[in-house]
Design an enzyme around this catalytic site. Structure first.
Site, PDB file in Angstrom:
ATOM      1  N   PHE A   4       0.815  -1.215   0.000  1.00  0.00           N
ATOM      2  CA  PHE A   4       0.000   0.000   0.000  1.00  0.00           C
ATOM      3  C   PHE A   4       0.850   1.268   0.000  1.00  0.00           C
ATOM      4  O   PHE A   4       0.747   2.107  -0.900  1.00  0.00           O
ATOM      5  CB  PHE A   4      -0.926  -0.055   1.217  1.00  0.00           C
ATOM      6  CG  PHE A   4      -1.579   1.237   1.595  1.00  0.00           C
ATOM      7  CD1 PHE A   4      -2.351   1.939   0.678  1.00  0.00           C
ATOM      8  CD2 PHE A   4      -1.439   1.749   2.878  1.00  0.00           C
ATOM      9  CE1 PHE A   4      -2.964   3.133   1.033  1.00  0.00           C
ATOM     10  CE2 PHE A   4      -2.054   2.927   3.247  1.00  0.00           C
ATOM     11  CZ  PHE A   4      -2.808   3.625   2.318  1.00  0.00           C
ATOM     12  N   VAL A  26      13.167 -10.145   2.580  1.00  0.00           N
ATOM     13  CA  VAL A  26      14.140  -9.228   3.152  1.00  0.00           C
ATOM     14  C   VAL A  26      15.106  -9.949   4.089  1.00  0.00           C
ATOM     15  O   VAL A  26      16.164  -9.413   4.441  1.00  0.00           O
ATOM     16  CB  VAL A  26      13.427  -8.071   3.883  1.00  0.00           C
ATOM     17  CG1 VAL A  26      12.811  -8.550   5.192  1.00  0.00           C
ATOM     18  CG2 VAL A  26      14.351  -6.893   4.123  1.00  0.00           C
ATOM     19  N   TYR A  74       4.634  -7.236  17.597  1.00  0.00           N
ATOM     20  CA  TYR A  74       4.817  -6.287  16.495  1.00  0.00           C
ATOM     21  C   TYR A  74       5.597  -5.066  16.988  1.00  0.00           C
ATOM     22  O   TYR A  74       6.632  -4.703  16.421  1.00  0.00           O
ATOM     23  CB  TYR A  74       3.459  -5.863  15.934  1.00  0.00           C
ATOM     24  CG  TYR A  74       3.558  -4.746  14.918  1.00  0.00           C
ATOM     25  CD1 TYR A  74       4.354  -4.888  13.785  1.00  0.00           C
ATOM     26  CD2 TYR A  74       2.867  -3.552  15.091  1.00  0.00           C
ATOM     27  CE1 TYR A  74       4.464  -3.859  12.856  1.00  0.00           C
ATOM     28  CE2 TYR A  74       2.962  -2.523  14.167  1.00  0.00           C
ATOM     29  CZ  TYR A  74       3.759  -2.685  13.050  1.00  0.00           C
ATOM     30  OH  TYR A  74       3.869  -1.663  12.140  1.00  0.00           O
ATOM     31  N   TYR A 111      -2.736   9.851   7.334  1.00  0.00           N
ATOM     32  CA  TYR A 111      -3.188   9.753   5.948  1.00  0.00           C
ATOM     33  C   TYR A 111      -1.981   9.527   5.036  1.00  0.00           C
ATOM     34  O   TYR A 111      -0.977  10.234   5.132  1.00  0.00           O
ATOM     35  CB  TYR A 111      -3.953  11.008   5.531  1.00  0.00           C
ATOM     36  CG  TYR A 111      -4.456  10.928   4.116  1.00  0.00           C
ATOM     37  CD1 TYR A 111      -5.352   9.928   3.730  1.00  0.00           C
ATOM     38  CD2 TYR A 111      -4.006  11.819   3.143  1.00  0.00           C
ATOM     39  CE1 TYR A 111      -5.794   9.834   2.425  1.00  0.00           C
ATOM     40  CE2 TYR A 111      -4.453  11.735   1.836  1.00  0.00           C
ATOM     41  CZ  TYR A 111      -5.349  10.732   1.480  1.00  0.00           C
ATOM     42  OH  TYR A 111      -5.788  10.624   0.185  1.00  0.00           O
TER      43      TYR A 111
END
Length: 349
Positions: free
Chosen positions: A11, A49, A137, A208
């Site tokens: 995204f 990665v 996380y 945003y």
């Protein structure tokens, strides 16, 4: 410049592609997943990665090192990832990346971390707040940051270039083409399945996507950055859970007054879903934990440091929500989300 974007098929990677190519830069994309849309036109290395060979191939695409790296690749979903996988991707992947950068003589890195590293730190939550993460996380992202901190503290690399890392710590990031939390909320409100439990006066800081990418590129040119320089990114002013829902409803053309019921009723209604989740392992959209997170838990962070550099967000927060709703109505509503979970190990990629 020639810029490697790890996780570029995702995204945020799509927005970096749009902004960087518009400024005349070339992108190399390293990702587990083949890209779609405009970014598919860029050089692409399919790989993990955590895989030194894949990372070195991407950094030295066509035999010439990139000028800088934007590190977006991460284990970040809150469901379906084992504890050790978070650390393997987010911490060990950081070591693999810095080793490859040193071999190629690349010294400029931008890393997308998260405000989850702060966990339950008391407000106001700024860059120097305690790191009090409560899930793997947040813990693994902080572990990744510590790898990059140690890397910059080494000073200049063998090519005489000072190692530098700009770290961005965003909160929940949303925008067109995103299918995560904001998308689910828009869909629930649009379908008439949304109810507000309690006053929903808790603040939920948001980011945003166009603003966070624009702010990042602004910081690239900001003079006086430290070799390791972290910045929170949050769009201000903050909105409460109730205000977010009202903004979405207005963008959808609905009444701004949602069905509101006592919080205890919502928590009681979530219990059967908790049982199903425990028995089946499925990630259901309703649970007592999700209700508490949306209507009770406050996630408020500060972005004074980046604003002090002279940056002004180009899209007001409510306008960003409206842009996402318009995308949802024109395209997103008919699309299904695809979740790409990293494998437990590189050998399983």
């Amino acid at each position: 410049m020639k810029i490697l974007v790890t996780g570029g098929s995702g995204f945020i990677g799509g927005y970096f592609h749009r902004e960087l190519t518009a400024r005349g830069h070339q992108i190399v994309n390293l990702d587990l997943v083949a890209p779609a849309g405009p970014i598919a036109e860029c050089p692409f290395v399919q790989g993990d990665v955590r895989d030194p060979n894949a990372v070195e191939k991407a950094i030295n695409h066509l035999g010439e090192p990139v000028d800088r790296v934007v590190h977006l690749a991460a284990a970040h979903h809150d469901f379906g990832i084992e504890h050790d996988t978070y650390y393997d991707v987010n911490e060990n992947g950081a070591r693999v990346l810095t080793d490859a950068m040193d071999k190629a003589g690349v010294s400029e890195l931008t890393f997308y971390s998260t405000v989850a590293i702060y966990g339950t730190a008391p407000e106001p939550v700024k860059e120097d707040s305690p790191k009090d993460f409560f899930n793997p996380y947040g813990g693994s992202k902080w572990a990744g940051e510590k790898v990059f901190i140690a890397w910059t503290e080494k000073g200049a690399n063998d090519h005489g270039k000072q190692r530098r890392c700009l770290t961005i710590r965003p909160t929940v990031t949303f925008g067109p083409n995103n299918f995560a939390n904001m998308y689910s909320l828009i869909r629930q409100i649009d379908s008439g399945k949304y109810a507000q439990f309690g006053p929903a006066s808790n603040i939920k800081s948001l980011s945003y996507v166009e603003n966070i990418v624009d702010a990042t590129l602004h910081l690239w040119d900001h003079e006086g950055r430290a070799n390791y320089d972290p910045y929170n990114w949050i769009d201000k002013p903050d909105l409460t859970s109730a205000e977010i829902a009202i903004t979405i409803r207005e963008s959808l053309g609905k009444s701004s007054n949602p069905l509101t019921v006592p919080l205890w009723m919502g928590l009681l209604a979530g219990v059967p879903f908790d049982v199903v989740i425990k028995l089946t392992g499925k990630n259901l959209p309703i649970s007592t934990a999700r209700i508490k997170k949306l209507f009770c838990m406050q996630t408020k962070y500060e972005a004074d440091k980046v604003l002090a550099t002279g940056y002004t967000p180009k899209v007001p927060l409510k306008e960003g929500i409206d842009r996402m709703v318009k995308w949802y109505l024109s395209e997103g509503k008919s699309q299904d989300a695809e979740w790409h979970i990293p494998p437990a190990s590189v050998s399983n990629a």
